[in-house]
Design a protein around this motif. Structure first.
Motif, PDB file in Angstrom:
ATOM      1  N   ALA A 146       3.749   5.417  -5.933  1.00  0.00           N
ATOM      2  CA  ALA A 146       3.613   5.326  -7.384  1.00  0.00           C
ATOM      3  C   ALA A 146       2.578   6.323  -7.898  1.00  0.00           C
ATOM      4  O   ALA A 146       2.796   6.998  -8.913  1.00  0.00           O
ATOM      5  N   ARG A 147       1.463   6.420  -7.206  1.00  0.00           N
ATOM      6  CA  ARG A 147       0.426   7.371  -7.624  1.00  0.00           C
ATOM      7  C   ARG A 147       0.880   8.808  -7.411  1.00  0.00           C
ATOM      8  O   ARG A 147       0.583   9.689  -8.227  1.00  0.00           O
ATOM      9  N   SER A 148       1.612   9.063  -6.328  1.00  0.00           N
ATOM     10  CA  SER A 148       2.082  10.428  -6.041  1.00  0.00           C
ATOM     11  C   SER A 148       3.108  10.897  -7.063  1.00  0.00           C
ATOM     12  O   SER A 148       3.213  12.096  -7.326  1.00  0.00           O
ATOM     13  N   LEU A 152       2.098   1.692  -3.526  1.00  0.00           N
ATOM     14  CA  LEU A 152       1.058   2.197  -4.420  1.00  0.00           C
ATOM     15  C   LEU A 152       0.843   3.691  -4.208  1.00  0.00           C
ATOM     16  O   LEU A 152       0.660   4.451  -5.178  1.00  0.00           O
ATOM     17  N   TYR A 153       0.900   4.134  -2.968  1.00  0.00           N
ATOM     18  CA  TYR A 153       0.759   5.561  -2.673  1.00  0.00           C
ATOM     19  C   TYR A 153       1.885   6.360  -3.337  1.00  0.00           C
ATOM     20  O   TYR A 153       1.637   7.412  -3.964  1.00  0.00           O
ATOM     21  N   ALA A 171       3.330   9.630 -10.260  1.00  0.00           N
ATOM     22  CA  ALA A 171       2.931   9.196 -11.598  1.00  0.00           C
ATOM     23  C   ALA A 171       3.154  10.259 -12.661  1.00  0.00           C
ATOM     24  O   ALA A 171       3.460   9.938 -13.817  1.00  0.00           O
ATOM     25  N   ASP A 172       3.015  11.524 -12.295  1.00  0.00           N
ATOM     26  CA  ASP A 172       3.101  12.579 -13.300  1.00  0.00           C
ATOM     27  C   ASP A 172       4.484  13.226 -13.372  1.00  0.00           C
ATOM     28  O   ASP A 172       4.654  14.246 -14.041  1.00  0.00           O
ATOM     29  N   GLU A 221       0.824  -1.206   0.000  1.00  0.00           N
ATOM     30  CA  GLU A 221       0.000   0.000   0.000  1.00  0.00           C
ATOM     31  C   GLU A 221       0.861   1.260   0.000  1.00  0.00           C
ATOM     32  O   GLU A 221       0.524   2.252  -0.653  1.00  0.00           O
ATOM     33  N   LYS A 273      -2.532  -2.256 -10.082  1.00  0.00           N
ATOM     34  CA  LYS A 273      -3.035  -0.897  -9.904  1.00  0.00           C
ATOM     35  C   LYS A 273      -1.986   0.200 -10.118  1.00  0.00           C
ATOM     36  O   LYS A 273      -2.355   1.360 -10.311  1.00  0.00           O
ATOM     37  N   SER A 274      -0.716  -0.153 -10.084  1.00  0.00           N
ATOM     38  CA  SER A 274       0.317   0.881 -10.153  1.00  0.00           C
ATOM     39  C   SER A 274       0.381   1.541 -11.528  1.00  0.00           C
ATOM     40  O   SER A 274       0.369   0.861 -12.560  1.00  0.00           O
ATOM     41  N   PRO A 275       0.492   2.873 -11.566  1.00  0.00           N
ATOM     42  CA  PRO A 275       0.666   3.562 -12.841  1.00  0.00           C
ATOM     43  C   PRO A 275       2.114   3.481 -13.348  1.00  0.00           C
ATOM     44  O   PRO A 275       2.406   3.941 -14.444  1.00  0.00           O
TER      45      PRO A 275
END
Length: 368
Positions: free
Chosen positions: A205-207, A202-203, A209-210, A199, A234-236
């Motif tokens: 990776a999402r933070s 994943l946090y 992602a851009d 988790e 789920k990971s970008p």
């Protein structure tokens, strides 16, 4: 041609500065130099890096396995019988770096005996490969300064960023700082060395992602099977398996069951023979590979260059090759040179590296 002598020589070389990462730290290289000699005077070599926090192998353990388990069947064997040697080593469970080292030394002998570089015997796809540098734990300012130094001085434009700290905000801050300082044209990717939960990974990776990070390597323990599968789904950012894939079978399992979507290949643990099989599997499945670094010495990095530059699929991305610069010294007679962000593949017969015997005498710790 028959093998007449097998030597496992322990040596220690201090690091210029400690390298810090989620699964451990390293302030000296306590490696094993493997030398295999034949009856016609050829000497095959390999550097074996003990990484107890990764595979469980220690310097003394490597020496014991070579001397008591492997040397008895290596002595008298023809190095061209590679598959015989591999099959006999396979009877011993684990000991990945030890087996990889034996395989590399055998290839060195084969190349010398036929007067060809191992790089050309493997396929010789291109004559050099881009370099990626690994940046260890530090403050964002220190990590940026290190990356800028390697870019400005050596032309390196790819960096692996060691992460896996808590709170995760420490790593997010460093990654944002690196991207802002280095600009959009530099390749960046993470390596958490199993330091986070699924988790947390994943946090992050999402933070991030851009901010255009290519990969997230070994973000959490692959033994957390369900968490890892959810993360990959789920990971970008593409999830790379490293410590969790020390063999061909492990690679097949992780790719086919959703535990990873890219693979780090390290010649230090799978030699040249098994690395070819892993590379072929990944290419057939359309999976990216990174030529990884087991905090390799200069001699170990020669093996990575040799293999990585020999194949189209393994040379697509920058290879992790610069960590030998953080060692206080090296055993090679001729140093590897990074120029314009690349290292040239060896062209001389065999592995293309020779040992400076005076330096080996200075750093070896067995009293011989």
């Amino acid at each position: 041609m028959k093998i007449t002598q097998v030597e496992a020589i322990p040596y220690n070389i201090p690091m210029r500065k400690p390298l810090l990462f989620a699964s451990g730290s390293m302030d000296q290289a306590d490696h094993v130099l493997l030398r295999i000699t034949t009856d016609d005077g050829l000497v095959g070599i390999a550097d074996i890096p003990p990484r107890p926090y990764t595979y469980g192998e220690t310097q003394q353990g490597i020496i014991t396995v070579i001397n008591t388990l492997f040397a008895p069947f290596l002595l008298g064997e023809d190095p061209f019988n590679r598959n015989v040697i591999l099959a006999k080593m396979a009877r011993t469970v684990g000991n990945y770096a030890t087996k990889g080292g034996v395989d590399i030394a055998i290839w060195d002998l084969i190349g010398q005996s036929v007067g060809k570089s191992v790089h050309s015997l493997l396929g010789g796809f291109q004559d050099s490969i881009r370099v990626s540098h690994m940046v260890g734990f530090a403050s964002p300012e220190e990590m940026v300064a290190e990356a800028e130094e390697y870019r400005n001085d050596l032309g390196i434009t790819a960096f692996k960023v060691k992460v896996g700290r808590r709170p995760v905000s420490l790593d997010i801050e460093a990654c944002i700082a690196l991207r802002e300082a280095l600009g959009p044209d530099v390749d960046l990717y993470f390596d958490a060395n199993r330091g986070w939960t699924a988790e947390e990974a994943l946090y992050v990776a999402r933070s991030c992602a851009d901010i255009n990070f290519l990969y997230l390597e070994e973000p959490c323990d692959a033994l957390d099977v369900m968490g890892r599968r959810r993360l990959v789904e789920k990971s970008p950012i593409t999830i790379v398996a490293d410590e969790s894939v020390p063999s061909l079978g492990d690679v097949a399992r992780e790719l086919h069951t959703g535990g990873a979507s890219a693979i780090s290949i390290k010649t230090a643990r799978t030699g040249f023979s098994e690395s070819q099989k892993i590379l072929g599997l990944c290419e057939g499945l359309g999976v990216d590979v990174i030529m990884g670094n087991q905090i390799d010495s200069m001699l170990g990095s020669v093996a990575t260059v040799t293999f990585g530059a020999a194949f189209r699929h393994s040379s697509r991305r920058a290879a992790e090759l610069s960590n030998f610069l953080e060692f206080g010294d090296y055993l090679n007679q001729e140093p590897l040179v990074i120029a314009d962000g690349k290292i040239a593949a060896p062209t001389t017969p065999g592995l293309g590296a020779k040992i400076d015997e005076s330096k080996l005498s200075h750093y070896r710790i067995d009293g011989k």
